[in-house]
Design a protein around this motif. Structure first.
Motif, short mmCIF file in Angstrom:
data_model
loop_
_atom_site.label_atom_id
_atom_site.label_comp_id
_atom_site.label_asym_id
_atom_site.label_seq_id
_atom_site.Cartn_x
_atom_site.Cartn_y
_atom_site.Cartn_z
N ALA A 1 63.05 17.88 76.17
CA ALA A 1 63.05 17.72 74.73
C ALA A 1 63.30 19.05 74.05
N THR A 2 62.70 20.12 74.62
CA THR A 2 62.91 21.44 74.03
C THR A 2 64.37 21.85 74.12
N ALA A 3 64.99 21.48 75.24
CA ALA A 3 66.39 21.85 75.42
C ALA A 3 67.27 21.19 74.38
N THR A 4 66.93 19.95 73.97
CA THR A 4 67.76 19.27 72.97
C THR A 4 67.42 19.72 71.56
N GLU A 5 66.18 20.20 71.37
CA GLU A 5 65.79 20.63 70.02
C GLU A 5 66.34 22.01 69.69
N GLU A 6 66.41 22.89 70.68
CA GLU A 6 66.82 24.25 70.41
C GLU A 6 68.24 24.36 69.88
N PRO A 7 69.22 23.64 70.45
CA PRO A 7 70.56 23.71 69.86
C PRO A 7 70.58 23.26 68.41
N SER A 8 69.80 22.19 68.09
CA SER A 8 69.76 21.71 66.72
C SER A 8 69.18 22.76 65.79
N ALA A 9 68.11 23.41 66.22
CA ALA A 9 67.50 24.46 65.42
C ALA A 9 68.47 25.62 65.23
N ALA A 10 69.21 25.94 66.29
CA ALA A 10 70.18 27.03 66.20
C ALA A 10 71.28 26.70 65.21
N VAL A 11 71.73 25.44 65.22
CA VAL A 11 72.78 25.03 64.28
C VAL A 11 72.28 25.14 62.85
N ASP A 12 71.04 24.68 62.59
CA ASP A 12 70.47 24.78 61.25
C ASP A 12 70.35 26.24 60.82
N SER A 13 69.95 27.10 61.77
CA SER A 13 69.81 28.52 61.45
C SER A 13 71.15 29.14 61.09
N HIS A 14 72.18 28.81 61.87
CA HIS A 14 73.51 29.34 61.59
C HIS A 14 74.01 28.85 60.24
N ALA A 15 73.81 27.56 59.95
CA ALA A 15 74.27 27.00 58.68
C ALA A 15 73.57 27.67 57.51
N GLY A 16 72.26 27.93 57.67
CA GLY A 16 71.52 28.59 56.61
C GLY A 16 71.99 30.01 56.38
N THR A 17 72.31 30.71 57.46
CA THR A 17 72.79 32.08 57.33
C THR A 17 74.17 32.11 56.69
N ARG A 18 75.02 31.18 57.08
CA ARG A 18 76.35 31.14 56.47
C ARG A 18 76.28 30.86 54.97
N GLU A 19 75.33 30.01 54.58
CA GLU A 19 75.16 29.76 53.14
C GLU A 19 74.70 31.03 52.43
N ARG A 20 73.83 31.81 53.08
CA ARG A 20 73.38 33.08 52.51
C ARG A 20 74.55 34.04 52.35
N VAL A 21 75.44 34.07 53.34
CA VAL A 21 76.61 34.94 53.27
C VAL A 21 77.51 34.51 52.10
N ALA A 22 77.78 33.21 52.01
CA ALA A 22 78.64 32.70 50.93
C ALA A 22 78.01 32.96 49.57
N ARG A 23 76.70 32.76 49.47
CA ARG A 23 76.03 32.98 48.19
C ARG A 23 76.05 34.46 47.80
N ALA A 24 75.94 35.34 48.78
CA ALA A 24 76.01 36.77 48.48
C ALA A 24 77.37 37.14 47.90
N ILE A 25 78.42 36.53 48.44
CA ILE A 25 79.77 36.79 47.91
C ILE A 25 79.90 36.21 46.51
N LEU A 26 79.33 35.02 46.28
CA LEU A 26 79.36 34.40 44.96
C LEU A 26 78.69 35.30 43.93
N VAL B 1 88.18 42.74 52.01
CA VAL B 1 87.05 42.17 51.28
C VAL B 1 87.16 40.66 51.34
N PHE B 2 86.03 40.00 51.22
CA PHE B 2 85.97 38.54 51.32
C PHE B 2 85.57 37.96 49.97
N VAL B 3 86.29 36.95 49.55
CA VAL B 3 86.04 36.30 48.26
C VAL B 3 85.95 34.79 48.48
N LEU B 4 85.26 34.12 47.57
CA LEU B 4 85.18 32.67 47.66
C LEU B 4 86.50 32.04 47.25
#
Length: 242
Positions: free
Chosen positions: A5-30, A83-86
């Motif tokens: 169960a832990t093996a299946t949960e960890e990839p999901s948690a990692a995906v959520d973490s990556h998605a949250g970080t990417r949103e932070r990156v995009a918001r910083a550019i905004l 430089v990166f822009v939205l």
């Protein structure tokens, strides 16, 4: 089973973490405008490898794009940093979230204070616009005021233009972009308050004949010719059409 169960949960948690970080990156550019990878990494506390990975993912999704950094003054050796822009699509994702929040807030105002409170909010929202535009309009020649208003609106992101009306006489003030179109679709008080400001700034009765919020391609406002201009006559556009 627990290990499985832990093996299946960890990839999901990692995906959520990556998605949250990417949103932070995009918001910083905004919030900060065009940004280098180095600046983003320092701001968000990410390693060069991590920030590059998230930027590559955002580039692949079409949320951001890379441009050559503008250099003012003498350019140093080497290639200028990227430089990166939205992109428009990336900005739309944030605007949609803001639209949902704005609709919820205005609905709350309507339910607790009535439609008059929504109208008061709409007038308050455009008060700053009227204050900033008035000196520009008053300094212009009467025949140039619609064009000056269009230029001021364009500077605020409305992509506006002014042209002779092909049907009704007078002029047409066209706004090809509306930052609050999705909200105004449910709360037309926003459009009404804006039209009232146009009338005061141009010192004439104007008529909104099309809006993006109602499904038209462009927000179009009819501006009659001034009765003070020689050889010109102000008429109701409805009379001309009929």
């Amino acid at each position: 089973m627990r290990a499985g169960a832990t093996a299946t949960e960890e990839p999901s948690a990692a995906v959520d973490s990556h998605a949250g970080t990417r949103e932070r990156v995009a918001r910083a550019i905004l919030e900060n405008g065009p940004s280098t990878a180095v600046a983003l990494g320092e701001q968000l506390g990410l390693t060069p490898a991590a920030i590059r990975r998230h930027l590559d993912a955002l580039l692949a999704d079409g949320v951001i794009e890379a441009r050559e950094q503008r250099v003012y003054g003498q350019r140093g050796r080497g290639r200028p940093a990227k430089v990166f822009v939205l992109t428009d699509a990336g900005r739309d994702e944030f605007e949609q979230a803001y639209d949902d929040l704005a609709v919820g807030a205005l609905r709350f105002l309507a339910e607790t204070g009535g439609e008059s409170l929504v109208a008061e909010f709409a007038r308050h929202r455009v008060a700053d616009l009227e204050h900033r535009y008035r000196p520009l309009i008053e300094a212009a020649r009467p025949q140039d005021r619609t064009a000056v208003l269009a230029a001021a609106l364009t500077g605020d992101g409305y992509a506006a233009s002014a042209a002779e009306s092909p049907v009704t006489g007078g002029e047409q003030l066209c706004q090809h972009h509306c930052p609050v179109a999705h909200v105004a679709e449910q709360f037309p008080q926003l459009c009404e308050a804006e039209t009232e400001v146009f009338a005061r700034l141009l010192d004439t009765h104007v008529q909104r004949i099309a809006t993006i919020a109602h499904g038209d391609g462009v927000c179009t406002t009819h501006v009659p010719r001034s009765i003070d201009a020689p050889g010109q006559h102000t008429e109701d556009p409805a009379e001309r059409i009929s």
